[in-house]
Design a protein around this motif. Structure first.
Motif, mmCIF file in Angstrom:
data_model
loop_
_atom_site.group_PDB
_atom_site.id
_atom_site.type_symbol
_atom_site.label_atom_id
_atom_site.label_comp_id
_atom_site.label_asym_id
_atom_site.label_seq_id
_atom_site.Cartn_x
_atom_site.Cartn_y
_atom_site.Cartn_z
ATOM 1 N N TRP A 1 0.809 -1.216 0.000
ATOM 2 C CA TRP A 1 0.000 0.000 0.000
ATOM 3 C C TRP A 1 0.845 1.270 0.000
ATOM 4 N N LEU B 1 1.808 3.110 -3.306
ATOM 5 C CA LEU B 1 0.661 3.756 -3.958
ATOM 6 C C LEU B 1 0.253 5.024 -3.215
ATOM 7 N N TRP B 2 0.326 4.992 -1.878
ATOM 8 C CA TRP B 2 0.019 6.197 -1.112
ATOM 9 C C TRP B 2 1.023 7.309 -1.415
ATOM 10 N N TRP C 1 -5.364 1.352 -5.500
ATOM 11 C CA TRP C 1 -5.265 0.974 -4.088
ATOM 12 C C TRP C 1 -6.635 0.628 -3.519
#
Length: 831
Positions: free
Chosen positions: A612, A615-616, A653
């Motif tokens: 994750w 992508l953040w 995401w």
């Protein structure tokens, strides 16, 4: 029959009796029908009929009567007009853009509610406030305020806190009334503190900016929460048996092994111990990675504080780009009025000191006045002989025989006085060249006697000189050049030579323009107070408090960041309420996903977070770039491709999170509840709109206005009367009915008493807190009774809410006496 039912039926009887006595049955008018409709609607809602459909039904019935009486008993026409009115009002409500934010905020609330973080939030706040009198009740109000603000759903907050906090307080020996009052009063704060659905409903009903309502309600909401907390602390200090202090065992916080190794006593300060352990002598069995992680968590408040203050300083000291347009005049406009000739243009030309200069027209060429059709040759004018200097390439072609203008030259304004045949007159207000102006360059060809002269400011080229590209003017030798950072002179304008004093003055003015403005004293006072508080905090930071801080990082701060992100984007103008609601929905989705991932625990959580975080980070690139642009740290806007990549990353995401942590059931349930709640609110708006139209059509509004104005009330008396009526209406009705039914009655009266609708709305929002705490329709009490132990009666809950209702009246009084509590922030942000 229960006492609550007796109370409700008594109120209904009083309303019906009042209608029966004061209604002139023998001489009924349409206005009296409107008042009768108002009384019947209140009674029907108290009997339990759905509010939205009661409003629609009553509105359509009485609208039919109004049209039927106006059309001499023509039933078909009255029915057609009634249906037309219903369709128009429904369409008008559904086309209101403000209402789009309601389902988004509700969706955010349901997601946050199902993220299962309220238990961690209450426990961490309970330990953080352990030394405060009445700490459990204070932590309850604090938790309710934060959670209710994030969700905006009073029933959900009161129910969850009834399951979590009420047993804990009763087990600790707290009084039942104080415990119940703390839960119900704290849970209702979500309808006042932004982002609040109630403020959106009021703004849409009264036509007031929701953004300003959010800014205005922020400090009154905090004031009310602090008054609740202050009351609890005073009661706990005055009567300790009602709220016993926590024991040492209840305040104990277990330490991890590395903290136990570094902390020989409970009073060991965390910052010096961690810094000393990094030197290598005290970290015998503690990995350096663990020490760095703990130190970074410990220093996070300082980094965030100084970073925010640095961005704030950069924003408030950034010099304003002001342009001096004094003495500039737009030439060549078709309008001959003085206003059109003096209109300022964005990028002006700096003129010599004391000169009343002429502003060059736009760079799209010289425009002839519409009525002129070109300047004709004056009688007897001598044409240019062969070999005379020709116009530069790119000049505007004019009618045969007309005087040619230089590229981007100064066109004569319409109506300018022409000179006698021997030349063309200068336009009014044009700058004549000073005696020491630019002389002709050596070898320049002079025009023969009688030739038509160029307009002032035009530069002639010597024969054989290399021509500039079309539209540019070559400076002759000796001309004064602009400094590199100055504003370039447009073609056709010649500058006078500047002395050394003028150059120094210009350099000083330029340096002053680029110098930062000094920060106000308020900034430095805030910075000093915050820094001192931070120093005291680090002086008190033991390893036990560090563990509590880590608990707050995982429970309180995510919600606080979500709330501040939503409110900040609205209040500071970065987004509209609808866009901020979309941000809040995304934040609620992320919180739910993260807490479900943490619930998996162990290696699964690490594996999920590793997929994750990249992508953040991609998504945060555009967010940080946008914030730096708004804070004026840089001036380059976010490229479109960066935004598309960020959106693609966050969309990917979301799909990945739905699969990895099984978010589908939670999202499905939240979506269903959001649709249900949003439909209820929208139907309520439709019913309210139809009811208000029927009430106005019957003349009920006119009767009430005449009655109020006939009493010759002062603004203070009107405010007291209106707020007292709203306070009484809070007993039988909920806040939704009060706003959609009675606000359209009060709002038209505000201009007569010179009352700001924004300030009136803040008073109403604070007053409507009573709608959830006042019997018999005190919904918060019924929510709590549904989950409370059997020995907790409804009368005990009502009795516990009474002191908090008195506090609401006190807060209402303070807001009226000191209106800047609510109006200061909107006045600062939206001057």
């Amino acid at each position: 029959m229960k006492k609550e039912l007796w109370f409700g039926f008594t109120l209904m009887g009083i309303i019906l009796l009042t209608v029966a006595i004061f209604m002139p049955w023998a001489n009924m008018t349409n206005g009296h029908l409107g008042l009768l409709m108002l009384g019947l609607v209140v009674v029907a809602i108290m009997l339990g009929f759905p509010t939205a459909f009661t409003l629609m039904g009553m509105g359509m019935i009485f609208t039919f009567f109004a049209y039927w009486s106006a059309n001499a008993g023509h039933s078909e026409k009255a029915a057609s007009l009634t249906l037309d009115l219903m369709v128009q009002k429904a369409f008008g409500v559904m086309s209101n853009d403000v209402l789009i934010s309601i389902p988004l905020f509700v969706f955010m609330g349901y997601l946050v509610e199902r993220a299962n973080l309220i238990e961690k939030l209450f426990k961490s706040l309970h330990l953080a406030l352990a030394r405060i009198p009445g700490s459990l009740a204070v932590a309850t109000v604090f938790t309710c305020a934060v959670f209710a603000t994030a969700t905006g759903i009073v029933g959900a907050v009161v129910t969850l806190m009834g399951l979590l906090a009420l047993p804990a307080m009763l087990k600790a020996g707290y009084d039942i009334k104080l415990s119940a009052g703390s839960i119900t009063a704290g849970g209702c704060l979500g309808i006042l503190i932004p982002p609040s659905v109630m403020l959106i409903v009021y703004g849409a009903t009264a036509g007031v900016s929701v953004v300003q309502l959010y800014a205005g309600a922020f400090f009154p909401g905090i004031m009310l929460a602090l008054l609740y907390i202050g009351y609890i602390m005073v009661v706990a200090k005055w009567k300790p048996h009602l709220a016993p202090p926590l024991t040492e065992e209840q305040r104990f916080v277990p330490l991890p092994p590395h903290a136990q190794a570094l902390s020989p006593s409970s009073a060991t300060r965390a910052l010096p111990a961690l810094l000393g352990a990094l030197k290598g002598s005290a970290n015998a069995n503690i990995p350096t990675r663990t020490l760095l992680r703990e130190l970074s968590l410990l220093l996070a408040p300082a980094v965030i504080w100084f970073g925010l203050m640095g961005l704030t300083w950069h924003a408030i000291t950034n010099p304003d780009e002001a342009q001096d347009t004094t003495g500039l005049q737009v030439m060549g406009q078709a309008d001959t009025s003085a206003s059109s000739l003096k209109a300022p243009v964005a990028e002006g030309v700096a003129l010599p000191p004391g000169a009343e200069g002429v502003k060059e027209p736009a760079a799209d060429g010289v425009k002839e006045p519409p009525q002129a059709g070109g300047l004709s040759e004056p009688p007897g004018a001598v044409k240019e002989p062969p070999g005379a200097v020709k116009e530069p390439p790119g000049a505007v072609a004019e009618s045969p025989g007309a005087v040619r203008e230089p590229p981007q030259g100064v066109a004569e304004p319409p109506g300018a006085v022409r000179e006698p045949p021997q030349g063309v007159a200068e336009p009014p207000g044009a700058v004549r060249e000073p005696p020491q102006g630019v002389s002709e360059p050596p070898g320049a060809v002079r025009e023969p006697p009688g030739a038509v002269r160029e307009p002032p400011g035009a530069v002639s080229e010597p024969p054989g000189a290399v021509k500039e590209p079309p539209g540019s003017v070559q400076e002759p030798p000796g001309a004064v050049k602009e400094p590199p950072s100055g504003v370039a002179e447009p073609a056709g304008v010649t500058k006078a030579p500047a002395s050394s004093a003028d150059k120094a003055a210009a350099a000083a003015a330029e340096a002053k323009a680029h110098a930062r403005t000094p920060a106000p004293d308020g900034f430095w006072i805030t910075f000093a107070v915050g820094t001192v508080f931070l120093a005291v905090l680090y002086a008190m930071f033991t390893f036990a408090r560090l563990e509590i801080f880590k608990m707050l990082l995982s429970s309180f701060f995510p919600l606080a960041v979500l709330i501040l992100a939503v409110l900040g984007t609205i209040v500071f103008g970065l987004a509209t309420p609808t866009e901020a609601a979309a941000i809040g929905s995304l934040g609620g989705f992320m919180l739910a996903a993260v807490y479900l991932a943490i619930a998996k625990g162990g290696d699964n959580t690490k594996r999920i977070l590793k997929t994750w975080i990249p992508l953040w980070l991609i998504f945060l690139v555009s967010v940080v770039w946008f914030l730096l642009l708004k804070f004026e740290v840089h001036s380059t806007p976010v490229p479109l491709w960066v935004g598309w990549i960020s959106m693609a990353a966050i969309a990917f995401w979301c799909v990945m999170a739905m699969i990895q942590v099984n978010l589908t059931p939670m999202v499905r349930e939240s979506t269903f509840l959001t649709a249900k709640t949003s439909a209820m609110v929208c139907w309520l708006f439709v019913g309210s709109s139809i009811f208000s139209a029927a009430f106005a059509l019957l003349g009920g509004q006119e009767i009430i206005e005449r009655w109020v104005l006939s009493m010759n009330l002062t603004p203070l008396q009107f405010m007291l009367l209106s707020q007292f009526i709203i306070f009484i209406l809070g007993w039988p009705l909920e806040w939704t009915e009060i706003i959609v039914i009675f606000m359209p009655i009060f709002i038209p009266l505000l201009p007569h008493f010179n009352i700001d609708p924004l300030f009136f709305g803040l008073l109403v929002a604070l007053n409507l807190q009573t709608a959830f705490l006042s019997p018999p329709v005190a919904m918060a009490a019924f929510y709590l009774k549904g989950v409370a132990p059997k020995h907790v009666t409804l009368n005990q809950i009502f009795a516990g809410m009474m002191p908090f209702m008195a506090i609401q009246v006190l807060a209402l009084f303070l807001l009226y006496v000191f209106p800047q509590i609510g109006l200061w922030l909107p006045s600062v942000l939206y001057k």
